[in-house]
Design an enzyme around this catalytic site. Structure first.
Site, mmCIF file in Angstrom:
data_model
loop_
_atom_site.group_PDB
_atom_site.id
_atom_site.type_symbol
_atom_site.label_atom_id
_atom_site.label_comp_id
_atom_site.label_asym_id
_atom_site.label_seq_id
_atom_site.Cartn_x
_atom_site.Cartn_y
_atom_site.Cartn_z
ATOM 1 N N ARG A 15 45.069 -49.664 -18.824
ATOM 2 C CA ARG A 15 45.686 -48.500 -19.453
ATOM 3 C C ARG A 15 45.891 -47.380 -18.422
ATOM 4 O O ARG A 15 45.321 -47.391 -17.344
ATOM 5 C CB ARG A 15 44.807 -47.984 -20.594
ATOM 6 C CG ARG A 15 44.789 -48.877 -21.813
ATOM 7 C CD ARG A 15 43.764 -48.422 -22.842
ATOM 8 N NE ARG A 15 42.393 -48.675 -22.390
ATOM 9 C CZ ARG A 15 41.304 -48.350 -23.094
ATOM 10 N NH1 ARG A 15 41.435 -47.720 -24.259
ATOM 11 N NH2 ARG A 15 40.097 -48.630 -22.622
ATOM 12 N N LYS A 75 39.125 -44.227 -18.901
ATOM 13 C CA LYS A 75 37.714 -44.599 -18.951
ATOM 14 C C LYS A 75 36.845 -43.652 -18.126
ATOM 15 O O LYS A 75 37.341 -42.880 -17.308
ATOM 16 C CB LYS A 75 37.526 -46.042 -18.460
ATOM 17 C CG LYS A 75 38.120 -47.081 -19.384
ATOM 18 C CD LYS A 75 37.565 -46.989 -20.805
ATOM 19 C CE LYS A 75 36.110 -47.385 -20.897
ATOM 20 N NZ LYS A 75 35.594 -47.275 -22.290
ATOM 21 N N HIS A 96 31.567 -41.526 -22.985
ATOM 22 C CA HIS A 96 30.533 -42.411 -23.547
ATOM 23 C C HIS A 96 29.228 -42.276 -22.768
ATOM 24 O O HIS A 96 28.686 -43.235 -22.219
ATOM 25 C CB HIS A 96 31.023 -43.866 -23.548
ATOM 26 C CG HIS A 96 32.256 -44.081 -24.372
ATOM 27 N ND1 HIS A 96 32.293 -43.854 -25.727
ATOM 28 C CD2 HIS A 96 33.497 -44.492 -24.014
ATOM 29 C CE1 HIS A 96 33.512 -44.128 -26.186
ATOM 30 N NE2 HIS A 96 34.254 -44.505 -25.169
ATOM 31 N N GLU A 118 36.064 -38.677 -26.925
ATOM 32 C CA GLU A 118 35.465 -39.248 -28.135
ATOM 33 C C GLU A 118 34.742 -38.243 -29.021
ATOM 34 O O GLU A 118 34.375 -38.573 -30.157
ATOM 35 C CB GLU A 118 34.503 -40.389 -27.771
ATOM 36 C CG GLU A 118 33.245 -39.981 -27.057
ATOM 37 C CD GLU A 118 33.379 -39.990 -25.548
ATOM 38 O OE1 GLU A 118 32.339 -39.995 -24.865
ATOM 39 O OE2 GLU A 118 34.530 -39.992 -25.044
ATOM 40 N N SER A 134 39.994 -46.782 -31.774
ATOM 41 C CA SER A 134 39.157 -47.457 -32.770
ATOM 42 C C SER A 134 40.007 -48.381 -33.634
ATOM 43 O O SER A 134 39.594 -49.503 -33.961
ATOM 44 C CB SER A 134 38.449 -46.421 -33.649
ATOM 45 O OG SER A 134 37.543 -45.649 -32.899
ATOM 46 N N ARG A 203 32.176 -43.333 -48.959
ATOM 47 C CA ARG A 203 33.071 -44.224 -48.210
ATOM 48 C C ARG A 203 33.134 -45.594 -48.865
ATOM 49 O O ARG A 203 34.204 -46.212 -48.928
ATOM 50 C CB ARG A 203 32.590 -44.338 -46.764
ATOM 51 C CG ARG A 203 33.452 -45.228 -45.877
ATOM 52 C CD ARG A 203 34.886 -44.739 -45.790
ATOM 53 N NE ARG A 203 35.656 -45.523 -44.824
ATOM 54 C CZ ARG A 203 36.967 -45.470 -44.706
ATOM 55 N NH1 ARG A 203 37.683 -44.665 -45.490
ATOM 56 N NH2 ARG A 203 37.590 -46.205 -43.798
ATOM 57 N N SER A 220 24.837 -50.958 -46.960
ATOM 58 C CA SER A 220 24.200 -51.507 -45.764
ATOM 59 C C SER A 220 22.689 -51.385 -45.888
ATOM 60 O O SER A 220 22.180 -50.661 -46.736
ATOM 61 C CB SER A 220 24.695 -50.792 -44.505
ATOM 62 O OG SER A 220 24.330 -49.428 -44.555
ATOM 63 N N VAL A 239 29.614 -49.708 -35.971
ATOM 64 C CA VAL A 239 28.906 -48.508 -36.404
ATOM 65 C C VAL A 239 29.042 -47.424 -35.334
ATOM 66 O O VAL A 239 28.766 -47.668 -34.162
ATOM 67 C CB VAL A 239 27.426 -48.803 -36.675
ATOM 68 C CG1 VAL A 239 26.683 -47.523 -37.049
ATOM 69 C CG2 VAL A 239 27.298 -49.841 -37.781
ATOM 70 N N ALA A 268 30.790 -51.536 -30.630
ATOM 71 C CA ALA A 268 30.065 -50.311 -30.272
ATOM 72 C C ALA A 268 29.392 -50.397 -28.911
ATOM 73 O O ALA A 268 28.596 -49.528 -28.564
ATOM 74 C CB ALA A 268 29.018 -50.009 -31.345
ATOM 75 N N ILE A 269 29.715 -51.400 -28.120
ATOM 76 C CA ILE A 269 29.018 -51.614 -26.862
ATOM 77 C C ILE A 269 29.192 -50.449 -25.889
ATOM 78 O O ILE A 269 28.305 -50.163 -25.073
ATOM 79 C CB ILE A 269 29.453 -52.948 -26.192
ATOM 80 C CG1 ILE A 269 28.549 -53.307 -25.003
ATOM 81 C CG2 ILE A 269 30.922 -52.906 -25.801
ATOM 82 C CD1 ILE A 269 27.109 -53.572 -25.395
ATOM 83 N N ASP A 270 30.315 -49.725 -25.968
ATOM 84 C CA ASP A 270 30.495 -48.595 -25.052
ATOM 85 C C ASP A 270 29.566 -47.433 -25.394
ATOM 86 O O ASP A 270 29.422 -46.497 -24.608
ATOM 87 C CB ASP A 270 31.953 -48.127 -24.996
ATOM 88 C CG ASP A 270 32.540 -47.809 -26.358
ATOM 89 O OD1 ASP A 270 31.793 -47.823 -27.359
ATOM 90 O OD2 ASP A 270 33.755 -47.557 -26.426
ATOM 91 N N ALA A 299 33.517 -53.826 -23.150
ATOM 92 C CA ALA A 299 33.355 -52.377 -23.309
ATOM 93 C C ALA A 299 34.675 -51.611 -23.373
ATOM 94 O O ALA A 299 34.669 -50.425 -23.688
ATOM 95 C CB ALA A 299 32.496 -51.829 -22.170
#
Length: 375
Positions: A15, A75, A96, A118, A134, A203, A220, A239, A268-270, A299
């Site tokens: 990107r 990034k 992040h 973010e 997202s 939600r 949940s 999440v 959500a790894i980032d 990521a």
């Protein structure tokens, strides 16, 4: 103002933060734009496209960082980019920071003012610069899940949609926000049997009303996981705690309860990941197998579709970039509460309470008392 557009150097990141049309707008407003040669090639934009609209092309990242007052990226800065940052300079990008204490240390040492995409908010409190990525990440996650289930990827050899007389795959999506909703929509559209676990009652009701008959929505919690984990072929972790580290919803011991060849996709790894067994991977080597479960933990998921992702992201960020360039960062953040919410570090001080909480650090209260948030 002098704006710098470096080439992204994170692994498999194609990107670019600005398209040529946006560079043209900045030039029309009287700003200088430095573009590192090759910055846009991965997204389908040639150097000549930027040169034609008035950008100055430069060789390598060093002259971009040395001369620019505002650096715009996609990034988080890599270690060698941090070495080029300096006090008095503004960096606007995804950061992040919560799971990466070493990056916080490097940014604090530079004295740079770093504003995180973010955590920028709009007038309704939403995350307008996180939304487009997202949305794309959720959709790409569905495609990744389908590939990972294939036998040659280490999966169970299951087709999401099943076949005549064969039950479709069962999928669990953790979180009903933007990522989760988009993943669930695509997975259900591919024929899977999808259940979304969402903590917030409001939600849940919204999703149930809007998507009844497309996928199931349940509260949940540990009981929901205990019920579904042995049955599903795919779990998508979606999440988000804005600016903070992701909660670890699936523990390493839980993997033993899952089917061999099932798939975990950690979007959500980032932010550190929402599975205890997660560790960052790249598009080059996107998966690994632990306890017989395929883990997909890329990521920068939207980097797989850079043309689409660049267009979506840069159109969202451009009004803020334009405001910072035209007004200066102090005035731009003072005038816009939502943009001020993105301030992470400045002058060697940490201003993001979520990052401070995640890392056990002290932080400074924001120096801004903004009047409104633009959206």
């Amino acid at each position: 103002m002098i704006i710098g557009l470096p080439r992204e150097i994170k692994a498999q990141e194609y990107r670019v933060a600005l398209m040529p049309e946006q560079v043209a707008s900045l030039r029309k407003a009287g700003h200088e734009v430095l573009v590192e040669r090759g910055a846009g090639v991965g997204s389908g934009f040639e150097d000549e496209d930027y040169q034609t609209v008035g950008a100055e092309l430069v060789d390598g990242a060093e002259p971009v960082f040395k001369r620019a007052e505002l650096i715009v990226k996609v990034k988080e800065p890599q270690p060698r980019e941090c070495e080029l940052l300096r006090a008095g300079q503004v960096l606007f990008t995804y950061l992040h920071l919560a799971p990466d204490a070493s990056l916080v240390d490097r940014l604090l040492a530079t004295g740079v003012t770093a504003i995180a995409y973010e955590t920028v908010r709009d007038a309704e409190g939403r995350l307008p610069l996180l939304f487009p990525m997202s949305e794309i990440a959720g959709r790409v996650a569905a495609q990744a899940a389908a590939r990972c289930l294939e036998k040659n990827a280490g999966g169970r050899g299951v087709l999401l949609a099943g076949a005549t007389g064969v039950t479709p795959a069962r999928v669990l999506v953790l979180g009903g926000g933007v990522v989760g909703l988009n993943a669930a929509r695509i997975l259900a559209g591919m024929g899977a049997l999808v259940t979304v676990l969402e903590a917030a009652e409001g939600r849940r009701k919204q999703l149930q009303a809007e998507w009844e008959g497309v996928f199931e929505v349940e509260p949940s919690g540990e009981s929901g996981l205990a019920k579904h984990l042995p049955e599903v072929e795919v779990v998508v972790g979606a999440v988000l705690v804005p600016g903070d580290a992701s909660p670890k919803l699936i523990k390493r011991a839980d993997l033993k309860r899952m089917k061999s060849g099932s798939v975990l996709v950690d979007v959500a790894i980032d932010q550190g990941g929402c599975f205890e067994s997660s560790r960052p991977t790249t598009h080059d080597q996107p998966t690994y197998i632990e306890e017989g479960v395929v883990h997909y933990c890329v990521a920068n998921i939207p980097g797989a579709v850079p043309r689409t992702a660049t267009a979506a992201l840069s159109r969202a960020t451009f009004p803020y970039i334009s405001a910072i360039a035209s007004e200066g960062w102090l005035q731009a953040l003072s005038a816009d509460a939502g943009l001020a919410a993105g301030l992470s570090v400045s002058g060697g001080k940490l201003y993001c309470p979520a990052v401070a909480r995640a890392q056990g650090r002290a932080y400074e209260a924001s120096p801004f008392v903004p009047t409104t948030a633009k959206g």
